[in-house]
Structure formats: C-alpha cells, structure tokens
Design an enzyme around this catalytic site. Structure first.
Site, PDB file in Angstrom:
ATOM      1  N   LYS A 269       0.854  -1.189   0.000  1.00  0.00           N
ATOM      2  CA  LYS A 269       0.000   0.000   0.000  1.00  0.00           C
ATOM      3  C   LYS A 269       0.886   1.233   0.000  1.00  0.00           C
ATOM      4  O   LYS A 269       1.707   1.415   0.897  1.00  0.00           O
ATOM      5  CB  LYS A 269      -0.915   0.013   1.233  1.00  0.00           C
ATOM      6  N   HIS A 270       0.742   2.049  -1.009  1.00  0.00           N
ATOM      7  CA  HIS A 270       1.457   3.317  -1.095  1.00  0.00           C
ATOM      8  C   HIS A 270       2.954   3.136  -0.928  1.00  0.00           C
ATOM      9  O   HIS A 270       3.593   3.737  -0.079  1.00  0.00           O
ATOM     10  CB  HIS A 270       0.886   4.329  -0.096  1.00  0.00           C
ATOM     11  N   ASN A 430      11.882   6.100   8.048  1.00  0.00           N
ATOM     12  CA  ASN A 430      12.465   5.071   8.897  1.00  0.00           C
ATOM     13  C   ASN A 430      11.540   3.856   8.975  1.00  0.00           C
ATOM     14  O   ASN A 430      10.334   3.991   8.876  1.00  0.00           O
ATOM     15  CB  ASN A 430      12.689   5.591  10.312  1.00  0.00           C
ATOM     16  N   HIS A 572      13.731   6.000   0.334  1.00  0.00           N
ATOM     17  CA  HIS A 572      12.943   7.240   0.337  1.00  0.00           C
ATOM     18  C   HIS A 572      12.455   7.526  -1.073  1.00  0.00           C
ATOM     19  O   HIS A 572      13.123   7.184  -2.040  1.00  0.00           O
ATOM     20  CB  HIS A 572      13.779   8.419   0.822  1.00  0.00           C
TER      21      HIS A 572
END
Length: 572
Positions: A269-270, A430, A572
């Site tokens: 998800k995402h 994180n 990221h």
C-alpha cells in the site's frame, strides 16, 4: 522509371533479399566497402549486377584512409539533399549527379564495441561512424524526397509498400532515422564524457493522472535502451501508484526468491509493504481460523499470499499484490475475496487469470513480470525534482543466511531475519519490521523517529497476536452474514475494546525477529522490542550507542546481528 538507392550498412541482416528485391524493381544501387562486396554475392544467383555500382565510380575518388573517407563527397550528398524542384533538378543534371530516392544506412557498432571488455581504445574510436551518420542526417532532412531506412526490420515494410510510400510514411521513417543517430551520439557522448548522463525515454502509455487528480500530465515511459518494460499489462488500466507499487513489490518478492528459493508474496500500500509471507510451514489450526482458511488445502502461492494479506489486513484493504511464482486457481480464488487494486506475478495459470480478469467488474490490474527482472536492476536510479537530478546506484546488497552464522539461532529464525531485513529494504524509511514463522507480522514505516516506528510495530503486533486470544476466537464465531472486510473491522474493534489490557497473554508471544533499516540511537527501542517478544534483531550498527544497545539486548536475552554500516536499508 529508374530509381537510385544508397546502401551502406554495418548490420547486414536481410541485406541480400533486399538487394534482390530492389534489383527486380529497377532500382540502381550505389554502395561501398563491405556492403558492396556482400551485394556482389548475388552474382552467384545469376543476377545482373550492372545496377550495383561502387560509390567510388560515382565520386571518381577511391576509398581513403583505411576506409574512413568513402561517401563524404558532393556527388553523394548532393544527390541526397537535392529537392525535387526545377532548380535543384537542373543542378543535378549540370554536375552529373544522380538523385537518390532511397538511403538505407546503419552505423558501426559503437555501443557494442564499448561494452566489449576486450576492445581497445583504437577499436572504440574506429567504430565512430562519420560518413554513414552524415548520410542518414542528410536523407532524413530531405524526407520529402528521400526515404531513409536505418533498421533491417523495416525492409519487409519497404517490400510490401514499395509503390505506396506516402509523405507521412517518409516523415515517420525520418523521425526513426534521427532517433537512430541520436542514440548513437548519446553512446559516444557517454564514452567521452563519463560525468554526463544522457538518457532517452519513449512513452508507452498515458496515465489518467499522477499521484493526485490535479496532476493531469502523467505517463509511463520506457528507457529507450531497454527492449521492453519489465512487465506486461494483462488486464486493467494501471495508474501511477499502481506502477510504483508493482516495481517495489515485485523487486521484494523476486529478491526473496533469489536468497531463499522460496515462494513469497507481499501486500503493498502506497509504496510500502503492509505484509509479506513465505510458503514455509503450514498454518496452525488457530491461524487457519484467524485467517479464515479452515478446511482449505492451500498451495504454496496461496499460503504465501494468506500470510502477506493477514499481517495487517486493515492496511491491506485496496492493496497491490506481488507473487514471485505462478498464480494458481487456489490463489486466484482467495484474491477474489479481498478488496484489492491489482497484482504482479511471475505468471498465471489460464483459469486463474480469467478469475482475476473478472475482479472489480473487469478492471482489476494484472501485470506479468519479465523472467529477466535482474536485467532491469543494473541501471542507476535517477530522480528529477524541480530541476534537480539525483543519481545513485541501486541498493544491490542482499541479506543472506550467511549474515546469521550462529549455531544457536534456529534456521527458521534466520529465515525470519532475512525476511524482515529484505522487507525493510523495500519499505519507506524510517522503518522497523517484525517477522515470525515465515510471516512479516508488523511494519512500522515512514516515521521520523525510530522509537515511533518500534511503538507502531508493537501496536500492530498486538492486534495480530490478540486475534489468537480465546475470547477473540469465540467472538469470531458470532460474525455471520457480513463481508470479509467487515469481519476484520469487527475483530479489530473487539480487540481494542475488550482485549487491549490482556498483557499476560500478549507477553506469551516469543520468537519474534526484528529488522531495523538503520542503527538504534537509544536503548528505548530495545526495551519496546522486548515487550512484544523479540528474540532476534538485525541492524547495521555504527551508532555511538552501540555498546549500550548490545548491553540492553544482553539484558533482555535478545540475540543481535550487525550487518555493518555499509548495509543500511534506507528507502525514500
């Protein structure tokens, strides 16, 4: 009417059949070097080669400087660049220059030579094409009068449409020719300027929008150097986020296949996994009830999927699934029961594919990954944001069983540590990941503070583990005539209302493996990990607090493995 063609090709595929066709259609061929010698072989087949002329006969100039100068001559470029106007026709006649209708040229194999580890500097320089490049550029510029072909795969089109070449067709071939020399120049530029990166993309499809509906301009592009995308769309119309999830999720399960040689599935998800599962040991009877799979004979992909989907079924609502093997009917039927946006897998059984195509009223996204996924992992990762470009090599570090070379650690826990740390690699940082018995049971992702990630993991593990509480199992029996997702919501509500204080039951959880994508700055992380039954931790290490972290682990009986500071798993 006699037509004139220049043929000068490094790639001689399909050259002789093309030469036969042109000669049979009253085309006079001018060529040089190796191309001319190849065309001379048609003499063996009794072809009249009076219409195959060496370019030096036209230019009245021999090939010079080891073949470096052959076609750089006004009689060549004049015949290519002349327009079909009275003025230019008069000049052609005045200087006795033939007007060329066809230019069939491709270039020296510079890119292949650069990639050859045995190639010398002289080999590389000799494969910089000058004359061929100039002819292609000139012919493409004059596309209204000249047809330019640079790809041997287009010879068949020429044969089939020889008497029906439109202006629009000429322009399309000119565009392809300009792209041919552009890619060639990019390869040369990259060789001489290693600090520059030149890339080219071609649009595969438009997207409805980007991340948000207001971001109207969005598309899926392919690196021009790749023959195809790393996946095929078998059903549905994937969106921007679907493609992001597909790339990250399949990379995760593909990596687990390489490391563990196990069937793996993930629920994304995402751009972060909500859960990951392996087809290890069968589910316990308790988990079969908790996962609603009682009396089911689960295949390996179905077992991996059920584990992935039930790590955090609230977060998996509307997920994107990845499976590193062939999806069978058993797995497809389970997928059909859940709210999901799409799937990417190695392959699909025909009946399973039909089941998935009928999901979401036929709009369910189904992608098939390429079998050579690794080939797409070698390019650097490039991001362009607001005029700034960031480049990095791919994080190619693999967490293997060799990182846990400790005879006292059970093999199953080593597998869990590999699973947890590999999951962390594909989770937005994180992140803290907890795994047990071949299943990621909690992911704490995207928090600015590592302790918040750890606390989030504790809360998610509590929801996962308290489903196995006798009172919760009894409550499940009362849930009838509601949808699967409504059952999940009711169970979580029951846990948070009636069982959240069941600390004694929660403390019975043991054998949890935890991965941290970076080092622990404080011992509070270890204290929270101990509260949810952590017995094994993998982390890079490298903190000034490492000594205190190790002491805290020893205090709570937690075995800690450090992979080294050069194996951090930030994403990221």
């Amino acid at each position: 009417m006699l037509l004139n063609a220049i043929i000068s090709v490094s790639n001689k595929a399909n050259l002789l059949p093309l030469g036969k066709f042109l000669l049979n259609n009253n085309v006079k061929i001018y060529s040089s070097g190796g191309t001319y010698k190849s065309l001379m072989e048609l003499n063996k087949e009794k072809y009249n080669l009076n219409n195959v002329v060496e370019i030096s006969s036209l230019t009245q100039s021999p090939e010079m400087f080891s073949g470096r100068v052959k076609t750089l001559h006004p009689k060549v470029h004049g015949g290519i660049l002349a327009k079909n106007t009275p003025e230019h026709v008069e000049e052609l006649q005045k200087y006795n220059i033939p007007r060329f209708d066809l230019v069939i040229v491709n270039l020296y194999p510079f890119h292949q030579t650069v990639q050859n580890p045995n190639a010398t500097e002289d080999d590389i320089i000799d494969n910089i094409d000058v004359g061929g490049h100039a002819m292609i550029r000139a012919a493409a510029k004059n596309y209204q009068s000249v047809l330019t072909i640079t790809d041997p795969d287009d010879y068949d089109y020429l044969k089939q449409n020889f008497n029906n070449i439109t202006l629009n067709t000429r322009k399309q071939f000119a565009a392809k020719a300009f792209n041919h020399i552009t890619q060639y120049d990019m390869a040369i530029n990259n060789y001489f300027n290693p600090n520059l990166i030149t890339r080219q993309y071609t649009k595969e499809q438009n997207l409805k929008y980007g991340l948000n509906p207001q971001q109207k301009f969005a598309g899926l592009y392919r690196n021009i150097n790749q023959a195809a995308l790393p996946f095929k769309t078998l059903n549905g119309n994937p969106g921007y986020i679907n493609f992001l999830d597909a790339i990250y999720s399949y990379s995760l399960v593909w990596e687990l296949r390489k490391i563990l040689n196990m069937t793996a599935a993930t629920s994304f998800k995402h751009t972060s996994p909500a859960g990951v599962g392996l087809a290890t040991t069968p589910l316990s009877q308790t988990l079969e009830k908790v996962y609603f799979t009682q009396n089911m004979d689960l295949t390996a992909p179905a077992l991996a999927y059920i584990r992935a989907r039930n790590s955090d079924p609230l977060c998996s609502f509307g997920d994107f699934v990845a499976i590193n093997t062939t999806v069978d009917v058993c797995t497809a039927k389970l997928l059909a029961k859940h709210i999901s946006d799409g799937i990417i897998a190695f392959d699909y059984e025909p009946e399973a594919l039909e089941i998935l195509k009928n999901k979401k009223k036929g709009s369910y996204v189904v992608l098939k990954a390429t079998s050579n996924w690794d080939d797409y992992l070698n390019d650097p990762e490039i991001r362009e944001l607001h005029g700034v470009t960031l480049v990095q090599e791919k994080n190619s570090k693999l967490t293997t069983l060799d990182h846990f070379n400790d005879p006292e650690t059970p093999f199953s826990s080593k597998v869990d540590l590999v699973l947890a740390n590999t999951t962390a690699k594909y989770t937005q940082s994180n992140t803290i990941v907890a795994a047990k018995d071949g299943q990621v049971i909690a992911v704490g992702a995207g928090q600015q503070s590592r302790i918040d990630c750890m606390k989030l993991v504790k809360r998610k593990i509590m929801n996962w583990y308290l489903k196995q509480h006798p009172l919760c199992l009894k409550h499940m029996d009362t849930l009838q005539d509601i949808t699967h997702q409504e059952k999940i919501n009711a169970i979580i509500s029951f846990i948070e209302t009636h069982l959240v204080q069941e600390s004694e039951f929660f403390q019975s959880l043991k054998g949890v493996s935890v991965a941290s994508d970076a080092f622990f700055p404080f011992t509070d992380n270890i204290e929270v990990a101990h509260e949810f039954g952590c017995q094994y931790i993998v982390q890079p290490g490298g903190s000034i607090a490492d000594k205190e972290i190790i002491e805290a682990c020893n205090k709570f009986g937690i075995k800690m493995f450090m992979t080294g500071g050069d194996m951090r798993m930030f994403l990221h």
